[in-house]
Write a protein that holds these residues in place. Structure first.
Motif, short mmCIF file in Angstrom:
data_model
loop_
_atom_site.label_atom_id
_atom_site.label_comp_id
_atom_site.label_asym_id
_atom_site.label_seq_id
_atom_site.Cartn_x
_atom_site.Cartn_y
_atom_site.Cartn_z
N ALA A 204 7.58 6.52 -13.35
CA ALA A 204 6.66 6.02 -12.34
C ALA A 204 6.21 4.62 -12.74
O ALA A 204 6.02 4.33 -13.92
N GLN B 190 6.01 3.73 -7.11
CA GLN B 190 6.98 4.76 -6.77
C GLN B 190 7.32 5.60 -7.99
O GLN B 190 7.15 5.18 -9.13
N ILE B 191 7.79 6.79 -7.70
CA ILE B 191 8.32 7.69 -8.71
C ILE B 191 9.82 7.75 -8.49
O ILE B 191 10.29 7.84 -7.34
N VAL C 296 4.59 6.49 -4.06
CA VAL C 296 3.44 7.26 -4.54
C VAL C 296 2.50 7.64 -3.41
O VAL C 296 1.76 8.64 -3.54
N PRO D 17 1.03 9.21 -11.50
CA PRO D 17 1.82 8.30 -10.66
C PRO D 17 1.52 6.83 -10.90
O PRO D 17 2.34 5.97 -10.60
#
Length: 729
Positions: free
Chosen positions: A624, A628-629, A684, A724
Motif C-alpha cells: 500500500a 492504492q493497495i 484505497v 492502507p
C-alpha cells in the motif's frame, strides 16, 4: 452564442465551443410552454399505448419520449435489453446472472457492444439494459437480470456493459434503488439506514454513474417512506448532489410515479412511457405553485444536454438491420454461454471423473427442459430470437449416440439412462417460476390512469405504428399470455418434486449421472446432491445455450465460471424474505459476508467454481502507498489442461461491525503446467466508510485484513495485515 432555435443550432453551438448545458439552455428558451411540457413524458397515448403493448408492442417498436419535430429534436427512443435487444428478432445472449458468473469484464463489454449495435439497428438510442439491483435473496424473481449479490462485482459488470453499449446508444441503469423484491414492487416501502444504503445498496449505481452512464431509471418501490420516482434524496441529493450525475432520469414503466409535481421537483425528468400522470396533473401543479417553470426547464435541459453529449455516438450511421443475429454475434453468444457454465461438482466414479464426456460414449439426455428453449423471463427482458438451440440439439452436434427421454415416466427414463454410458438430467425453472411479475396490483393505482386519450396524440401514434418493420413472434411464445408472462418471486429455492424424483430414478439406474440446472440464481441441492457425481449450473443460456453447454460438457471449453452469489445448505441460512411485504428493512447483511459473520458454511461459497484442471495461487505480496493497495502473485496451473482461474481480493475493516468487502478480482488464463502473473490494484477509497452525519465518506484508517483467495472462505488464501495509508509489512 448565436440564437438557438433548432437542435442543429445547438449542435453547431457546441461545435463552436459552447458547453452542452449552455446550448441546451439556449434551445429550451425558445420552446413554447406546450413543447417544454411535452418533453416531460413519453409521447404515446396511455390507452392506445397499452392496447399496442398488449399486442406484443414491447417487441415491435421503440418507446419514444420528448421528440419535437419542429426543432428537429429526436428525443429518446427506448428499447430494453439486459440479454439482447428486445425490439425485433435480435440475438439472445445469456442472462446477466450467467454473465456475472464468468467474472470476465472484457467479455461483458464485448456483449454490450454487440447488443448496442443491434439496438441501433432497430431504431433505439437509449436502452434499459443495465440492471444492477443486488441479489439480496435468491428468491427474487428478477435475479437473472442482475449480476450477483456483491456490490463491487455487480458494479464492475454494470460498468463494463455500459462501456460496450455506449459506443452505439445511451445506456440507462436501473432500478434506482433497493429494488430486490418483485411481487411487492408496486407497494413495498424499503426501510434502510444511511450506512447500509450507501455501503451496500448504492455503490454499484455510483460505479456506473462514474462510468458515464447517460440515464438512470427510478424504481417502483418506495425507500424510507417516499416512492423512488419522486424521492428527492435519491434523485437529487445523492444522484446529482453527491455523485455529480449529469444525465437524465426516467421513471419505470406506467406506475413509476404517483405525483406529477413531486416527481418533477424531486428530479425525475421523463415519465415513461405514456402521457399519463404528468399530462393530467402537471399544469395544475404549476398553477398552484407546487413546481415552477424553472423546474420544467431544468429537466428539459438535462434531456437535451445529454443527447448533445452523446451526439457523436448517435449521429454515426446506424448498422443495417442485418446485424441482428449475425454469425459474429451468435459466436459471441456461444462463447458467453460456455464461459458461464458453472461446474459445482465432479466426483470420480470407478476412478475417473464423469466430466468431461467422451463423445464416443452413449449419452442419455433426460428431462422436460432438455429439448426446450429456456432462455429466461417472459417479461421486459425477453428477446424474440428465432434461432435458439436447446441442450439436446447442442449435444447431438457433438455426440453421435444420444438418446432422449422427457422424463415424464420415471420407469422409462430410468431404462433410457441405464442403457447409456452417461446420463444427463436437465432440470430447473422457467419463466413461469421466476421473472418479472405482472400480477395483481393495488386497485387504487387505477386512479393514476387518464379517463381517455388525446385524439391528436392517438392519431400521431397510430400513424407511427403503420411504418413499423415486421417482427416475427417466436413459436415458443405461442402458449404465453399476451403482453408479459406472470413470473414473480420464487416460492421455493429447491427443485420441483418431480425433478428431484427424476434425478434419483436416473441416478439409481446409472451411477455416471450429470445434473444440469437451468435457473436464474441459487438452487438448494442438499436433498439430492449426494445421489449424483456431477452438477453444472447452466442458467438461462441464451440462443446458443445448448452448443455452449456442450462445449463445456465435452471438454472443448474448460469450465471457468465462478459463483456470483452464495448457495446455502438450507433456507434458514439466508436473511428473511417476504414477497408480499408492504414494508421491509434492508440492513448491511446478506450474501457471503453474512455467512462469514454468522459462521454459516454454505453448500457452495461465493466465487467458487470447479475446472477440469487445478490451480494454486502462489508468491502473493500486498503493498500500500496511501492511494492504492496492490496485490501481486502468480497463478499456477497444476493440471493437464489449459484453463482460467479467478483471483479475488477481500478486505476486512477495523470496525468489527462493518461487513467485509470484495475489493478486486482478476481472471487469469494459464496454460497447462504453466504459471501466469496477476496484479490487482485496489484504490484505497474502495475501503472508505460512510459518515452519515456529514453525508460524506471517511478515508480508511487502521489495520485492515487483506485476503487474496480463489473464493470466499478459501482455506488456502493468503492473508496480510496492513494500514492502507502505509506500506505493508
Amino acid at each position: 452564442m448565436n440564437p438557438t432555435h433548432t437542435f442543429d443550432d445547438a449542435r453547431r453551438a457546441v461545435e463552436h465551443g459552447a458547453s452542452v448545458d449552455e446550448a441546451a439552455k439556449g434551445l429550451v428558451a425558445n420552446l413554447s410552454e406546450h413543447e417544454r411540457l411535452w418533453c416531460l413524458d413519453g409521447d404515446a397515448p396511455t390507452w392506445a399505448g397499452l392496447k399496442f403493448l398488449n399486442d406484443d408492442g414491447y417487441h415491435k417498436s421503440v418507446f419514444v419520449g420528448a421528440e419535437l419535430d419542429r426543432i428537429g429534436f429526436p428525443g429518446i427512443r427506448f428499447s430494453d435489453g439486459p440479454r439482447g435487444a428486445v425490439v425485433g428478432n435480435a440475438t439472445a445472449f445469456p442472462v446477466p446472472m450467467a454473465r456475472g458468473a464468468t467474472w470476465d469484464l472484457d467479455l461483458e463489454e464485448r456483449i454490450g457492444d454487440a447488443i448496442g449495435r443491434e439496438l441501433r439497428a432497430v431504431g433505439a438510442n437509449l436502452t434499459g439494459a443495465v440492471c444492477i439491483n443486488l441479489l439480496r435473496h435468491p428468491a427474487w424473481g428478477r435475479a437473472q437480470e442482475t449480476y450477483g449479490e456483491d456490490p463491487y462485482h455487480v458494479g464492475e459488470f454494470g460498468a463494463a456493459l455500459t462501456r460496450g453499449l455506449q459506443r452505439h446508444v445511451m445506456a440507462c441503469v436501473k432500478h434506482f434503488a433497493c429494488n430486490s423484491m418483485e411481487n411487492a414492487r408496486f407497494s413495498v416501502d424499503i426501510q434502510v439506514d444511511d450506512t447500509a444504503l450507501h455501503e451496500v445498496y448504492l455503490p454499484h449505481f455510483r460505479r456506473v454513474v462514474d462510468e458515464g452512464v447517460a440515464s438512470v431509471m427510478s424504481a417502483y418501490n418506495s425507500v424510507n417512506g417516499e416512492w423512488c420516482g419522486q424521492n428527492h434524496e435519491l434523485l437529487t441529493d445523492v444522484l446529482r448532489g453527491e455523485w455529480g450525475f449529469e444525465g437524465f432520469v426516467i421513471s419505470d414503466w406506467i406506475l413509476g410515479l404517483r405525483d406529477a409535481g413531486a416527481s418533477l421537483a424531486a428530479g425525475l425528468d421523463i415519465e415513461m412511457p405514456y402521457r399519463m400522470v404528468r399530462q393530467q396533473h402537471l399544469p395544475a401543479a404549476i398553477e398552484r405553485g407546487e413546481v415552477t417553470w424553472a423546474d420544467v426547464d431544468r429537466s428539459v435541459e438535462r434531456v437535451i444536454a445529454t443527447l448533445l453529449r452523446f451526439d457523436h455516438v448517435l449521429s454515426a450511421p446506424s448498422p443495417s438491420i442485418d446485424v441482428l443475429g449475425t454469425p459474429e454475434h451468435r459466436t459471441l453468444a456461444r462463447e458467453a454461454a460456455a464461459r458461464s457454465v458453472l461446474l459445482l461438482r465432479n466426483e470420480p466414479v470407478d476412478g475417473s471423473s464423469v466430466l468431461p464426456l467422451d463423445p464416443a460414449h452413449r449419452v442419455a439426455v433426460i428431462g422436460r427442459l432438455a429439448d426446450t428453449v429456456n432462455i429466461g423471463d417472459g417479461g421486459s427482458s425477453d428477446v424474440w430470437d428465432l434461432s435458439c438451440r436447446t441442450v439436446l440439439a447442442g449435444l447431438r452436434d457433438a455426440i453421435a449416440n444420444v438418446a432422449h427421454d422427457d422424463g415424464t415416466d420415471l420407469g422409462r427414463a430410468a431404462a433410457t439412462a441405464g442403457a447409456a454410458d452417461v446420463a444427463l438430467v436437465v432440470v430447473g425453472y422457467t419463466y413461469v417460476d421466476e421473472g418479472e411479475y405482472i400480477g395483481e396490483t393495488d386497485p387504487s393505482l387505477m386512479s393514476l390512469f387518464p379517463p381517455g386519450d388525446e385524439a391528436d396524440v392517438v392519431d400521431q401514434f397510430r400513424g407511427s405504428l403503420e411504418a413499423l418493420r415486421h417482427t416475427t413472434k417466436p413459436e415458443r411464445t405461442s402458449d404465453r399470455p399476451r403482453m408479459f408472462s406472470r413470473g414473480g418471486d420464487r416460492s421455493s429455492l429447491r427443485l420441483p418434486h418431480a425433478d428431484v424424483a427424476l434425478i434419483r430414478a436416473v441416478a439409481a439406474a446409472n451411477p455416471r449421472t450429470v445434473v444440469v440446472i437451468q435457473a436464474g440464481s441459487a438452487v438448494i441441492t442438499t436433498e439430492w446432491v449426494d445421489d449424483v457425481p456431477a452438477i453444472a449450473q447452466a442458467w438461462y443460456g441464451g440462443a446458443e445455450a445448448g452448443p455452449g453447454l456442450t462445449d463445456v460438457l465435452v471438454g472443448t471449453v474448460n469450465p471457468s465460471a465462478r459463483l456470483p452469489f452464495t448457495v446455502p445448505v438450507d433456507e434458514a441460512d439466508l436473511p428473511a424474505f417476504d414477497r408480499n411485504a408492504t414494508t421491509f428493512t434492508y440492513d448491511r447483511w446478506h450474501g457471503w459476508w453474512r455467512a462469514t459473520r454468522e459462521e454459516i458454511t454454505p453448500a457452495y461459497p461465493f466465487g467458487f467454481g470447479l475446472s477440469y484442471t487445478t490451480f494454486a495461487v502462489r508468491d502473493v505480496a500486498v503493498s500500500a502507498d496511501g492511494s492504492q493497495i496492490v496485490a501481486r502473485g502468480t497463478v499456477r496451473n497444476t493440471g493437464a489442461r489449459d484453463g482460467a482461474d479467478v483471483v479475488q481480493v477481500y478486505a476486512e475493516l477495523p470496525d468489527a461491525d462493518a461487513p467485509a468487502r470484495l475489493v478486486g478480482f482478476a481472471r487469469v488464463d494459464v496454460a497447462a503446467g504453466a504459471e501466469a502473473p496477476f496484479e490487482i490494484i485496489v484504490p484505497v477509497d474502495r475501503l472508505a466508510t460512510r459518515d452519515s452525519a456529514r453525508r460524506a465518506w471517511r478515508p480508511p484508517t487502521g489495520q485492515h485484513t487483506i485476503t487474496v483467495a480463489r473464493f470466499a472462505g478459501d482455506p488456502a488464501a493468503t492473508t496480510i495485515q496492513l494500514n492502507p495509508g502505509n506500506t505493508a509489512s
